[in-house]
Structures are given as C-alpha cells and as structure tokens.
Design an enzyme around this catalytic site. Structure first.
Site, PDB file in Angstrom:
ATOM      1  N   ASP A   1      16.240  80.177  33.197  1.00  0.00           N
ATOM      2  CA  ASP A   1      17.119  81.095  33.929  1.00  0.00           C
ATOM      3  C   ASP A   1      16.362  81.969  34.920  1.00  0.00           C
ATOM      4  O   ASP A   1      16.277  83.182  34.775  1.00  0.00           O
ATOM      5  CB  ASP A   1      17.917  81.973  32.959  1.00  0.00           C
ATOM      6  CG  ASP A   1      19.126  81.229  32.408  1.00  0.00           C
ATOM      7  OD1 ASP A   1      19.373  80.098  32.860  1.00  0.00           O
ATOM      8  OD2 ASP A   1      19.829  81.773  31.551  1.00  0.00           O
TER       9      ASP A   1
ATOM     10  N   CYS B   1      16.429  71.884  26.160  1.00  0.00           N
ATOM     11  CA  CYS B   1      15.651  72.174  24.955  1.00  0.00           C
ATOM     12  C   CYS B   1      16.553  71.960  23.746  1.00  0.00           C
ATOM     13  O   CYS B   1      17.689  72.447  23.698  1.00  0.00           O
ATOM     14  CB  CYS B   1      15.102  73.599  24.999  1.00  0.00           C
ATOM     15  SG  CYS B   1      13.754  73.788  26.186  1.00  0.00           S
TER      16      CYS B   1
ATOM     17  N   THR C   1      18.539  70.100  34.790  1.00  0.00           N
ATOM     18  CA  THR C   1      17.274  70.604  34.269  1.00  0.00           C
ATOM     19  C   THR C   1      16.990  69.936  32.924  1.00  0.00           C
ATOM     20  O   THR C   1      17.878  69.331  32.319  1.00  0.00           O
ATOM     21  CB  THR C   1      17.312  72.134  34.049  1.00  0.00           C
ATOM     22  OG1 THR C   1      18.384  72.450  33.166  1.00  0.00           O
ATOM     23  CG2 THR C   1      17.489  72.867  35.354  1.00  0.00           C
ATOM     24  N   GLU C   2      15.762  70.071  32.487  1.00  0.00           N
ATOM     25  CA  GLU C   2      15.455  69.559  31.149  1.00  0.00           C
ATOM     26  C   GLU C   2      16.235  70.384  30.125  1.00  0.00           C
ATOM     27  O   GLU C   2      16.592  71.534  30.382  1.00  0.00           O
ATOM     28  CB  GLU C   2      13.951  69.617  30.878  1.00  0.00           C
ATOM     29  CG  GLU C   2      13.380  71.005  30.726  1.00  0.00           C
ATOM     30  CD  GLU C   2      11.908  70.979  30.331  1.00  0.00           C
ATOM     31  OE1 GLU C   2      11.569  70.346  29.319  1.00  0.00           O
ATOM     32  OE2 GLU C   2      11.104  71.605  31.044  1.00  0.00           O
TER      33      GLU C   2
END
Length: 294
Positions: free
Chosen positions: A173, A109, A106-107
């Site tokens: 999530d 952050c 996933t990306e």
C-alpha cells in the site's frame, strides 16, 4: 493468451468474472480487502500458474478529484520501479475506459495483513516478532536509500503483509508514498493518525516519519493494541502526539529492552536512528536472517 483447458465443461472450475486485456490474468469474485480507494480481489496468473492480487479502483469515485487520480497513477508508477523482497511487487497495470477503472496486478501474500495475522496468532515468541520487525526495516531501508528517496508515510500493521508459511513480511500500500530527493523534505499531511509522527502534522518532515510509524507497528505487534486506542477521536490523538505523550500501551510492556527500542524509534526526528542503524541495533542480536532472506 489462451489457457490450457482440456475440458471446458468442467464443473469444478472456478469462473473468472473479469480478464485483463492480454488474457493472462483472471479475476475471481472473492474480495481480499477493501479500502477507501480500492478493492483487492483474488486473481490468477494463467501464464505462471500462481495466485495474484487484482487491485481495482473505480475512477468515477474521483471524477472531481484529479489529484487523487494522479496519486493513484503515481503509486503504480512507483511500484513498477521497486524491486525488493520485502516490498510488494507489481506485475501489470492497465486502465479500463469502458468501466472507468484503474487495475493493477500485484503479488499476493498468503496470510493477509500483519494486524489480522497477529490477532489470529496471539502466542508468538519475541524472536518471531523481531524477525518480522527486521524484515519491515529492510523494506524501509530499501525505500529510504532508493534514488530518489521514497517515504511510505502510511506505514501501519494493516499495510504490512505476511506469507505465514515461510515467515516472510512485505510492505505494501504505497498509495501515500512521497518521492523526495536527497536533503529534501515533504510537505503534505497524510497517514493514519495513530501512527503519524508529530512532525507530519507540521508538514515538514523526512523519511524519519516512517521510523516513528515502525516503532508504533512494533508496539502493536507486542501489545496487540492499536496505539492510542484510549483516545476516542482524532483530535485527542493529535493532542497527545503533538505534546509528546506516549500511547498507554507502551506502559504495559514489561520487557525494558523492547520498550527502549520502541522509544528510540519514537524519539525527536533528529535523534531517531535510520532503518540501517536500527538493523544493526543490539535488539536484533542473535536474530539470524531467514533462509529465504537472500
């Protein structure tokens, strides 16, 4: 896919401890986060030249729980269909039979989750908190108006992630998300007790449970307290929530506008405004969309 590496003996190069089947993504040994179900590691996308998050679930932990495994696959299938700048995006997914793991990229952050970020930056203007809140609402509005409707069910400040350099906030999530059709309700008890709407315990609820949880997120952002921290067990939290007793932290808010906004989010399900309605609430007057908000 081979990476460009002019000097393979470069001592400064950080080694990958694992590479995905395509050779595109490499995992480092640095843990970004760990939960009951999965571990999240720092990783690198060699094709795009960007850091990403490598989510890894050890399926052998759930060999006696096929429902949990199905839920994990559901999260991944769901993530792949969602495209919104306030929702964490999924890049790739595969299962590793040899190690019995489910992996998905996933990306990432840059600043971690909102709970830790807020604790780290204790002096934040109300304007900044409103900007964060507005972006969470935009993510929720996207989920709730998605076809079919998606209910997050476990929204809290540890499941919201931040790119602090541009003030961007994203919901992540989605492992407990429920997909429901129009005018349908969901029927299972899941979530984080301090943030769960009372109707969640009754196992008959709609996407409005996310609005309640959002209100609790705003309360935590403003007070730096997890709701119901005065309770020392889940049973006491449940008793207060089901009786309509508000968290003690709410009484500590001096700004009446903020308190009223949170109360609107915590109202009875039918009285709770939708994410779209809250985005048009006077609470956000003067809060312009950020430059990155297109």
């Amino acid at each position: 896919m081979p990476s460009v590496n002019p000097d393979s003996s470069d001592k400064d190069a950080e080694p990958f401890v694992e590479v995905d089947p395509t050779g595109r993504y490499g995992r480092y040994n640095e843990l970004l986060g760990s939960g009951a179900v999965k571990k999240v590691y720092r990783a690198f996308d060699q094709e795009e030249g960007i850091e990403v998050a490598w989510n890894q679930v050890k399926l052998r932990n759930f060999c006696d729980n096929p429902a949990m495994i199905e839920r994990l696959y559901s999260e991944v299938r769901l993530l792949r269909t969602l495209m919104n700048k306030n929702i964490i995006s999924l890049h790739n997914v595969w299962s590793d039979a040899d190690h019995n793991t489910l992996n998905f990229i996933t990306e990432v952050c840059t600043s971690g989750n909102l709970r830790d970020y807020r604790k780290k930056h204790r002096h934040v203007s109300m304007k900044a908190l409103k900007k964060w809140s507005k972006q969470i609402l935009k993510g929720l509005n996207y989920l709730h108006t998605h076809e079919p409707c998606v209910i997050h069910r476990d929204l809290n400040c540890s499941n919201v992630f931040v790119n602090g350099n541009i003030g961007q906030v994203k919901i992540g999530d989605l492992g407990m998300a429920a997909i429901v059709g129009k005018n349908h309700s969901a029927h299972s008890i899941l979530g984080t007790p301090e943030f769960m709407a009372p109707e969640l315990y009754d196992e008959d609820y709609t996407e409005m449970v996310d609005i309640y949880s959002f209100g609790m997120c705003v309360l935590e952002m403003v007070t730096l307290e997890i709701p119901y921290s005065e309770c020392d067990n889940i049973a006491k939290i449940y008793k207060k929530v089901s009786s309509g007793v508000r968290p003690a932290a709410l009484s500590k808010i001096k700004d009446q506008e903020v308190k009223d906004f949170i109360e609107r989010c915590l109202a009875q399900p039918r009285a709770r405004p939708s994410a779209a309605e809250l985005l048009n609430d006077p609470f956000f007057d003067g809060i312009d969309d950020d430059e990155n908000d297109i």
